[in-house]
Scaffold this active site. Structure first.
Site, short mmCIF file in Angstrom:
data_model
loop_
_atom_site.label_atom_id
_atom_site.label_comp_id
_atom_site.label_asym_id
_atom_site.label_seq_id
_atom_site.Cartn_x
_atom_site.Cartn_y
_atom_site.Cartn_z
N GLY A 69 -49.00 25.82 -9.47
CA GLY A 69 -47.96 24.91 -9.03
C GLY A 69 -47.37 25.30 -7.68
O GLY A 69 -47.10 24.44 -6.84
N GLN A 178 -43.46 20.68 -14.81
CA GLN A 178 -42.91 20.68 -16.18
C GLN A 178 -43.23 19.38 -16.93
O GLN A 178 -42.97 19.28 -18.12
CB GLN A 178 -41.39 20.87 -16.15
CG GLN A 178 -40.93 22.25 -15.70
CD GLN A 178 -41.21 23.34 -16.73
OE1 GLN A 178 -41.29 23.08 -17.93
NE2 GLN A 178 -41.38 24.57 -16.26
N CYS A 323 -31.66 38.81 -12.05
CA CYS A 323 -31.10 39.99 -11.41
C CYS A 323 -31.92 40.30 -10.16
O CYS A 323 -33.02 40.82 -10.25
CB CYS A 323 -31.16 41.15 -12.39
SG CYS A 323 -30.11 42.50 -11.93
#
Ligand code: PLP
Length: 394
Positions: A69, A178, A323
């Site tokens: 993708g 998706q 993070c």
């Protein structure tokens, strides 16, 4: 173990795995070789192209195979930008909650003198066709809007946006990673000029995908080398991966209605179960969303802690925040739909697949309730909220 992270990747299907193994072991020829053994590989490649094209109502020559993708998004956007540049059009329209494969490519183009308009996303996670129409200018060369969002699962009004772009003669690309294999797609009826897809999001293997480009639109080469893929994508084709992708896609399309109905029922059960948690909120429109996507914010907790504790209970899910470089960045998608930082940090994405059972759904609801309550028990933010020092947002 309950796997609820299908938006990140899916398990390869048995049929796709069998295709892959058989091509790897028996048809390992190079499709560019002229002897019969190579030509057999070429036939496999071209059959996969025909099969993939049929699923989205495209023509085989409108399909270019890529490494996934991200590459398809890069190539689509850069190609439209190159075409725009030639005719003096250097304005691109997109949205604030696209995948980074789109957003980072647009950032690069901005440094190259392109102007990018990122449309605001409504609180329900949807973009209106009117927003697109109002943003189109004389010098707009591309509209790129994702089909379904990978975090909050909202499905955009793609046919309507396609109609607007066609009316104004602007190239329309959609990152449908998706959506392909999960929703019915017809590139002709929906006026889609370019579309990106990735096999590992519909039970195919990782590292393979495709880009559909309507005939007449010139693709820019991102990889220099041989003349594979009609000279648009150099490198010996990933024949086993491509063949397995075609198998996975055909299978996904055959089972689509059945799986979609089943997942929608389970999704709605999860949503109503998790809504019972006080000071929680669903992210994205309740109905206009992918059958398998549930995304919540829970006030007063950290998404990472929630994930780790769910992992200990055998539930594999995801959180919006990542993070990065030591600092906690809340998800750009949740910020785009107007969640404030504190709330965006306490997010949970559950993306369920066909193997999930009713018992699994009950177990997820029970576990999330338990873990949220436990974490709030020693959260300083939660203490401030219930003591009235801080105001509840949700
Ligand atoms: C996963 C995903 C991508 C990236 O696809 P890869 O094949 O992993 O490169 C791009 N866009 C969306 C919406 C995705 O969900």
């Amino acid at each position: 173990m309950i796997y609820a992270d299908n938006a990140a990747t899916t398990k390869i299907s048995d049929a796709a795995m069998n295709t892959m193994i058989s091509v790897l072991s028996e048809n390992y020829g190079n499709p560019s070789s002229l002897y019969r053994f190579g030509q057999r590989a070429k036939e496999i490649l071209e059959k996969a192209r025909t099969d993939v094209a049929a699923v989205i109502n495209a023509e085989p020559r409108e399909i270019t195979f890529t490494s996934g993708g991200s590459e398809a998004d890069n190539q689509a956007i850069i190609s439209a930008a190159e075409l725009g540049k030639k005719s003096g059009k250097k304005h691109i329209i997109s949205s604030a909650f696209e995948h980074h494969a789109v957003l980072h490519t647009l950032k690069k183009l901005e440094k190259d003198g392109f102007e990018v308009t990122l449309l605001d996303v409504h609180q329900n996670g949807l973009i209106l066709p009117e927003q697109v129409e109002n943003a189109i200018r004389e010098d707009t060369c591309l509209v790129t809007i994702m089909y379904a969002n990978n975090e909050i699962g909202t499905i955009q009004p793609i046919s309507e946006i396609g109609a607007v772009c066609r009316k104004h003669n602007v190239i329309f690309h959609t990152d449908a990673v998706q959506a392909v294999g999960h929703l019915p797609i017809d590139v002709k009826a929906q006026n889609i000029d370019m579309l990106s897809a990735s096999a590992h999001k519909f039970h195919g293997p990782k590292g393979v995908g495709f880009l559909y480009v309507r005939k007449g639109i010139r693709l820019t080469n991102l990889i220099e080398g041989g003349a594979q893929e009609r000279g648009k994508r150099a490198g010996t084709e990933n024949v086993p991966g491509i063949a397995a992708m075609a198998t996975a896609l055909e299978e996904a399309v055959q089972k689509m209605n059945e799986i979609s109905a089943d997942l929608t029922a389970k999704r709605d059960k999860l949503i109503s179960g998790l809504k019972e948690i006080p000071h929680s909120a669903l992210n994205g429109d309740e109905k206009q969303r992918l059958p398998g996507n549930v995304n919540f914010c829970f006030e007063g907790i950290e998404g990472e802690a929630l994930l780790l504790l769910l992992d200990q209970k055998g539930i594999l899910a995801s959180s919006g925040s990542a993070c990065t470089s030591g600092a906690l960045d809340p998800s750009h998608v949740l910020l785009a739909i107007g969640r404030v930082h504190d709330v965006a940090h306490g997010s949970l994405r559950l993306s369920i697949g066909e193997d999930i059972t009713d018992e699994d759904v009950d177990e997820i609801i029970r576990s999330v309730k338990e873990v949220v309550e436990y974490l709030r028990g020693f959260s300083p933010i939660w203490r401030d909220l219930i003591s009235g020092k801080k105001e509840f947002i949700l």
